[in-house]
Design an enzyme around this catalytic site. Structure first.
Site, PDB file in Angstrom:
ATOM      1  N   LYS A 130       0.835  -1.215   0.000  1.00 37.26           N
ATOM      2  CA  LYS A 130       0.000   0.000   0.000  1.00 37.26           C
ATOM      3  C   LYS A 130       0.867   1.260   0.000  1.00 37.26           C
ATOM      4  CE  LYS A 130      -4.127  -1.900   0.117  1.00 37.26           C
ATOM      5  NZ  LYS A 130      -5.124  -1.807  -0.918  1.00 37.26           N
ATOM      6  N   LYS A 210      -2.136 -10.704  -8.962  1.00 35.52           N
ATOM      7  CA  LYS A 210      -3.325 -11.280  -8.346  1.00 35.52           C
ATOM      8  C   LYS A 210      -4.557 -10.503  -8.813  1.00 35.52           C
ATOM      9  CE  LYS A 210      -4.935  -9.763  -4.227  1.00 35.52           C
ATOM     10  NZ  LYS A 210      -5.806  -9.809  -3.069  1.00 35.52           N
ATOM     11  N   LYS A 213      -9.528  -6.069  -6.744  1.00 31.96           N
ATOM     12  CA  LYS A 213     -10.428  -4.941  -7.011  1.00 31.96           C
ATOM     13  C   LYS A 213      -9.624  -3.677  -7.241  1.00 31.96           C
ATOM     14  CE  LYS A 213     -13.248  -6.729  -3.295  1.00 31.96           C
ATOM     15  NZ  LYS A 213     -12.314  -6.823  -2.152  1.00 31.96           N
TER      16      LYS A 213
HETATM   17  N1  AQP Z   1      -6.968 -13.113  -6.797  1.00 33.88           N
HETATM   18  C1  AQP Z   1      -7.327 -13.815  -5.762  1.00 33.88           C
HETATM   19  N2  AQP Z   1      -7.052 -15.132  -5.704  1.00 33.88           N
HETATM   20  C2  AQP Z   1      -7.435 -15.883  -4.626  1.00 33.88           C
HETATM   21  N3  AQP Z   1      -8.119 -15.367  -3.581  1.00 33.88           N
HETATM   22  C3  AQP Z   1      -8.404 -14.071  -3.602  1.00 33.88           C
HETATM   23  N4  AQP Z   1      -9.041 -13.266  -2.727  1.00 33.88           N
HETATM   24  C4  AQP Z   1      -9.067 -12.006  -3.223  1.00 33.88           C
HETATM   25  N5  AQP Z   1      -8.470 -11.953  -4.417  1.00 33.88           N
HETATM   26  C5  AQP Z   1      -8.034 -13.228  -4.682  1.00 33.88           C
HETATM   27  C6  AQP Z   1      -9.578 -13.699  -1.467  1.00 33.88           C
HETATM   28  O1  AQP Z   1     -10.903 -13.202  -1.360  1.00 33.88           O
HETATM   29  C7  AQP Z   1     -11.168 -12.927   0.011  1.00 33.88           C
HETATM   30  C8  AQP Z   1     -11.752 -11.555   0.141  1.00 33.88           C
HETATM   31  O2  AQP Z   1     -10.777 -10.611  -0.303  1.00 33.88           O
HETATM   32  P1  AQP Z   1     -10.862  -9.106   0.172  1.00 33.88           P
HETATM   33  O3  AQP Z   1     -11.749  -8.371  -0.693  1.00 33.88           O
HETATM   34  O4  AQP Z   1     -11.214  -9.010   1.586  1.00 33.88           O
HETATM   35  O5  AQP Z   1      -9.415  -8.620   0.149  1.00 33.88           O
HETATM   36  P2  AQP Z   1      -8.325  -8.689  -0.904  1.00 33.88           P
HETATM   37  O6  AQP Z   1      -7.563  -9.942  -0.806  1.00 33.88           O
HETATM   38  O7  AQP Z   1      -7.531  -7.501  -0.618  1.00 33.88           O
HETATM   39  O8  AQP Z   1      -9.118  -8.629  -2.299  1.00 33.88           O
HETATM   40  P3  AQP Z   1      -8.868  -7.592  -3.396  1.00 33.88           P
HETATM   41  O9  AQP Z   1      -9.817  -7.794  -4.487  1.00 33.88           O
HETATM   42  O10 AQP Z   1      -7.413  -7.631  -3.753  1.00 33.88           O
HETATM   43  O11 AQP Z   1      -9.233  -6.243  -2.652  1.00 33.88           O
HETATM   44  P4  AQP Z   1      -8.479  -4.866  -2.627  1.00 33.88           P
HETATM   45  O12 AQP Z   1      -8.098  -4.600  -4.048  1.00 33.88           O
HETATM   46  O13 AQP Z   1      -9.501  -3.925  -2.108  1.00 33.88           O
HETATM   47  O14 AQP Z   1      -7.271  -4.975  -1.729  1.00 33.88           O
HETATM   48  C9  AQP Z   1      -9.848 -13.078   0.766  1.00 33.88           C
HETATM   49  O15 AQP Z   1      -9.854 -14.314   1.424  1.00 33.88           O
HETATM   50  C10 AQP Z   1      -8.821 -13.069  -0.314  1.00 33.88           C
HETATM   51  O16 AQP Z   1      -7.689 -13.843   0.016  1.00 33.88           O
END
Ligand code: AQP
Length: 346
Positions: A130, A210, A213
């Protein structure tokens, strides 16, 4: 109730068949549900609700670390909850709630933070990430995010945490934090285990990072079919396959990898077509788009039905938070007692 069919790819760890225990996991309302969320986490949530004591949370406090638009957080919280319910999360079997409806999480985070050396949170990969991705907004909550995550899990004494591999470092830190608290105040908290399924990291449409979002490299679950098609057609494939006649390498091609889950019965044949250049990347992407759209069609329909029930999502979230109150307060009560704080109101 209608449940989205589960992909039949071979399981490395079958989340549904672990010994019974309490499960906790959370998702940030920082955007809309995507294929990475589903494959990495949501399908484990749904599988684990069958025989475990499962608690799932829309972690809106966490989303405040990067989203500062209140209306957007509210909308995304609603959409995440609606999406999970449409995908098969059953509020009769699992608890679904909004983090900010149980403010005990933030109090426990404060209590736990008193045993956490600053160096532990400074070294977490997500904080370093971040610092790079939002250098203009390195707020204090970003630093303490892993302590709040530890509190989310520890407050319910959860044993299992189904997550994607991106959360592994946070889970390790959670274990260290509860160990540190237990060492100082006596054994109480459970050291939770991360539960990874057979798709622990789903790459995004850029083929490199990965699916996330915040990176915008997602395939949405509930977007209109033409949007999903566009997202899939934009996917980066095997970068060394330049001409249509070049043999492809399905092992490195993200489109081929996703076929493992969305075309479970014929992905080997699809891979063979790529290897022999019988099929081109565009054909393989078109097929993937069709498969993803078909795979989530039932959930999309269910989402539409649920969205026509006014107040339904709010009612599920409210009831979920209410069910958890005694558990959350009991944990805080033990902490207050052992840490020398005043009794909490029952
Ligand atoms: N690409 C991914 N592959 C496998 N697992 C994933 N998860 C997210 N992206 C992948 C899993 O989904 C759950 C919820 O994720 P989250 O929204 O709480 O947080 P995150 O991991 O930070 O997801 P994003 O989309 O990457 O969000 P932002 O961009 O806002 O930081 C978790 O169990 C995560 O592992």
């Amino acid at each position: 109730m209608t449940t989205t069919p589960q992909p039949a790819a071979p399981a490395e760890q079958d989340p549904a068949n672990l010994p019974r225990g309490r499960v906790f996991s959370g998702v940030q309302p920082s955007g809309l549900p995507h294929v990475g969320n589903y494959l990495g986490a949501f399908r484990s949530y749904i599988a684990m609700q069958e025989r475990h004591d499962a608690i799932y949370c829309i972690v809106d406090y966490h989303a405040l670390t990067s989203t500062h638009n209140g209306e957007l957080i509210r909308q995304n919280t609603h959409e995440m909850a609606l999406g999970l319910l449409a995908l098969g999360l059953d509020p009769e079997r699992a608890v679904l709630f909004r983090q900010s409806d149980r403010p005990e999480h933030t109090e426990l985070a404060w209590l736990l933070s008193s045993v956490v050396p600053v160096s532990w949170v400074e070294r977490t990969p997500s904080f370093k990430e971040k610092r790079r991705s939002q250098p203009e907004d390195i707020n204090h909550a970003l630093l303490t995010y892993p302590v709040l995550m530890a509190a989310d899990i520890a407050i319910y004494l959860a044993r299992y945490v189904p997550v994607g591999k991106d959360q592994q470092a946070h889970l390790e830190l959670t274990r260290e934090i509860v160990r540190a608290w237990n060492a100082r105040y006596g054994d109480y908290f459970v050291e939770p285990e991360a539960v990874f399924n057979d798709s622990p990291i789903v790459r995004g449409t850029d083929g490199a990072n990965k699916m996330s979002k915040s990176l915008g490299n997602v395939i949405d679950i509930f977007a209109e079919p033409d949007v999903i098609r566009r997202q899939v057609m934009s996917m980066v494939t095997d970068t060394e396959r330049i001409r249509r006649t070049d043999p492809g390498r399905p092992e490195v091609c993200n489109v081929c990898q996703l076929h493992r889950y969305f075309s479970p019965l014929e992905f080997e044949e699809i891979w063979e077509g790529e290897r022999t250049a019988r099929t081109g990347c565009v054909d393989t992407k078109r097929l993937l788009a069709d498969r993803i759209i078909a795979f989530f069609a039932q959930a999309r329909e269910r989402r539409r039905e649920l969205s026509e029930r006014p107040g339904y999502v709010e009612e599920v979230l409210r009831a979920g938070a209410e069910r958890l109150e005694p558990l959350a307060r009991e944990t805080l009560g033990v902490c207050h007692d052992r840490m020398g704080l005043g009794p909490i109101a029952r």
